[in-house]
Design a protein around this motif. Structure first.
Motif, PDB file in Angstrom:
ATOM      1  N   SER A   1       0.799  -1.228   0.000  1.00 26.54           N
ATOM      2  CA  SER A   1       0.000   0.000   0.000  1.00 26.54           C
ATOM      3  C   SER A   1       0.832   1.278   0.000  1.00 26.54           C
ATOM      4  CB  SER A   1      -0.952   0.013   1.202  1.00 26.54           C
ATOM      5  OG  SER A   1      -0.245   0.195   2.410  1.00 26.54           O
TER       6      SER A   1
ATOM      7  N   PRO B   1      -5.637   1.576  13.273  1.00 24.43           N
ATOM      8  CA  PRO B   1      -6.860   2.136  12.685  1.00 24.43           C
ATOM      9  C   PRO B   1      -8.068   1.885  13.585  1.00 24.43           C
ATOM     10  CG  PRO B   1      -6.220   0.135  11.546  1.00 24.43           C
ATOM     11  CD  PRO B   1      -5.104   0.452  12.490  1.00 24.43           C
TER      12      PRO B   1
ATOM     13  N   TRP C   1      -0.945  -0.229  11.248  1.00 25.29           N
ATOM     14  CA  TRP C   1      -0.976   0.108   9.831  1.00 25.29           C
ATOM     15  C   TRP C   1      -0.013   1.259   9.581  1.00 25.29           C
ATOM     16  CZ3 TRP C   1      -6.187  -0.276   6.842  1.00 25.29           C
ATOM     17  CH2 TRP C   1      -6.835  -1.473   7.163  1.00 25.29           C
TER      18      TRP C   1
ATOM     19  N   LYS D   1       0.497   4.644   6.795  1.00 23.37           N
ATOM     20  CA  LYS D   1       0.000   5.471   5.695  1.00 23.37           C
ATOM     21  C   LYS D   1       0.674   6.838   5.773  1.00 23.37           C
ATOM     22  CE  LYS D   1      -3.099   2.286   4.641  1.00 23.37           C
ATOM     23  NZ  LYS D   1      -2.920   1.410   3.465  1.00 23.37           N
TER      24      LYS D   1
ATOM     25  N   VAL E   1      -5.510  10.099   6.239  1.00 26.32           N
ATOM     26  CA  VAL E   1      -4.321   9.399   5.752  1.00 26.32           C
ATOM     27  C   VAL E   1      -4.639   8.628   4.478  1.00 26.32           C
ATOM     28  CG1 VAL E   1      -3.295   9.225   8.045  1.00 26.32           C
ATOM     29  CG2 VAL E   1      -4.788   7.401   7.235  1.00 26.32           C
ATOM     30  N   MET E   2      -3.623   8.504   3.629  1.00 28.06           N
ATOM     31  CA  MET E   2      -3.747   7.750   2.380  1.00 28.06           C
ATOM     32  C   MET E   2      -2.453   6.982   2.139  1.00 28.06           C
ATOM     33  SD  MET E   2      -5.593  10.619  -0.068  1.00 28.06           S
ATOM     34  CE  MET E   2      -5.714   9.502  -1.471  1.00 28.06           C
ATOM     35  N   GLY E   3      -2.560   5.899   1.366  1.00 21.94           N
ATOM     36  CA  GLY E   3      -1.382   5.164   0.944  1.00 21.94           C
ATOM     37  C   GLY E   3      -0.806   5.751  -0.329  1.00 21.94           C
TER      38      GLY E   3
ATOM     39  N   ARG F   1      -1.964   4.377  -4.701  1.00 24.76           N
ATOM     40  CA  ARG F   1      -3.308   4.908  -4.605  1.00 24.76           C
ATOM     41  C   ARG F   1      -4.412   3.931  -4.993  1.00 24.76           C
ATOM     42  NH1 ARG F   1      -2.536  10.462  -3.807  1.00 24.76           N
ATOM     43  NH2 ARG F   1      -1.188  10.304  -1.969  1.00 24.76           N
TER      44      ARG F   1
ATOM     45  N   SER G   1      -4.696   0.671  -1.795  1.00 29.96           N
ATOM     46  CA  SER G   1      -4.537   1.088  -0.410  1.00 29.96           C
ATOM     47  C   SER G   1      -5.901   1.247   0.241  1.00 29.96           C
ATOM     48  CB  SER G   1      -3.771   2.421  -0.329  1.00 29.96           C
ATOM     49  OG  SER G   1      -3.714   2.879   1.007  1.00 29.96           O
TER      50      SER G   1
ATOM     51  N   ASP H   1      -7.419   2.944   2.798  1.00 26.09           N
ATOM     52  CA  ASP H   1      -7.089   4.076   3.664  1.00 26.09           C
ATOM     53  C   ASP H   1      -8.332   4.875   4.006  1.00 26.09           C
ATOM     54  OD1 ASP H   1      -7.489   5.716   1.317  1.00 26.09           O
ATOM     55  OD2 ASP H   1      -5.438   5.233   0.718  1.00 26.09           O
TER      56      ASP H   1
ATOM     57  N   TRP I   1     -12.642   3.947   4.739  1.00 28.71           N
ATOM     58  CA  TRP I   1     -13.098   3.593   6.074  1.00 28.71           C
ATOM     59  C   TRP I   1     -14.499   4.143   6.312  1.00 28.71           C
ATOM     60  CZ3 TRP I   1      -8.237   5.737   9.060  1.00 28.71           C
ATOM     61  CH2 TRP I   1      -7.107   4.992   8.680  1.00 28.71           C
TER      62      TRP I   1
END
Length: 266
Positions: free
Chosen positions: A74, A119, A127, A129, A212-214, A217, A220, A222, A226
């Motif tokens: 990710s 998370p 996790w 990110k 947050v993001m991986g 893209r 992931s 993220d 969620w």
């Protein structure tokens, strides 16, 4: 992992308590009965030997730096499967082991930091990110483009990504430089294909939370996906800052990648 941290804390407290009790009381009683000071029970002997080691390990991994292994793709291309990283445990304040409660505030995440956290929907696991949105930011994701406070980020193509060994799953993806304010970095995406499940929307980051993001893209799970899109501050574990080893495959069957050892995490 919570279970490892719990075992480490319990063993440290147990061996420390046995060693201290022997130092203050038990050794004197044995000496009074037998006149000898060197007849230590096995439990006392092991506690005296292991307590300093356990205490040092506990302090280092709880308050200084903790090692993690990257299990997924990710965060490609910046972090690869098999990377062993170090996480700074005091950048965002000192926290108690096990319950992760902050007892000394030192700093807060900056936009672009790569963070390790638990998370909200999976609190038993760690996790990793990248922080995209800070408290109060409006973050959007539309058509493979990140919008920050109403402005689209700029992207620069860096060609086609070519992976090797266990990293070939993203070969052919486009390597882009994302101009995140204060922290430009590289990302991967499949041009022309939407991210799995959509993931598009606009979110306003509430106080005490982060978005947050991986970096990978299209691969992931993220904040875009969620149910509760934001990462609470109290779930942070630390800031990833260094790759100290890379071991590919089970039992390093594909060998070590020495070129990644000692690399900082952008």
């Amino acid at each position: 992992m919570v279970w490892f941290e719990t075992i480490l804390v319990v063993l440290t407290l147990l061996t420390g308590a046995v060693w201290l009790a022997d130092k203050l009381f038990l050794a004197r009683r044995r000496a009074a009965r037998s006149g000898l000071l060197d007849e230590e029970p096995v439990l006392v002997d092991y506690s005296r030997a292991f307590f300093p080691v356990l205490a040092v390990v506990l302090v280092l991994r709880s308050f200084i730096a903790e090692p993690y292994k990257i299990p997924s793709s990710s965060m490609m291309p910046n972090l690869l499967i098999g990377d062993f990283i170090l996480v700074n445990k005091f950048s965002y304040g000192l926290r108690l082991p096990i319950n992760n409660r902050k007892f000394l505030a030192i700093g807060e995440p900056a936009r672009g930091d790569v963070v390790v956290f638990k998370p909200p929907h999976d609190p038993q696991n760690n996790w990793i990110k990248r922080v995209i949105g800070l408290p109060g930011d409006k973050v959007g994701f539309h058509g493979d483009t990140v919008y920050l406070n109403g402005q689209p980020l700029k992207y620069q193509s860096m060609g086609e990504y070519a992976g090797k060994d266990e990293r070939t799953e993203m070969s052919g993806a486009t390597l882009l430089r994302e101009e995140l304010p204060g922290r430009p970095h590289t990302i991967l995406e499949w041009v022309g294909s939407p991210p799995p499940g959509g993931g598009e929307g606009d979110w306003v980051v509430p106080p005490g939370h982060y978005f947050v993001m991986g970096d990978n893209r299209d691969n992931s799970l993220d904040g875009r996906f969620w149910d509760y899109h934001f990462l609470p501050e109290e779930n942070l574990r630390g800031k990833a800052f260094l790759i100290w080893l890379n071991c590919e495959g089970w039992f390093c069957k594909n060998g070590f990648d020495g070129s990644r050892i000692g690399n900082g995490i952008e």
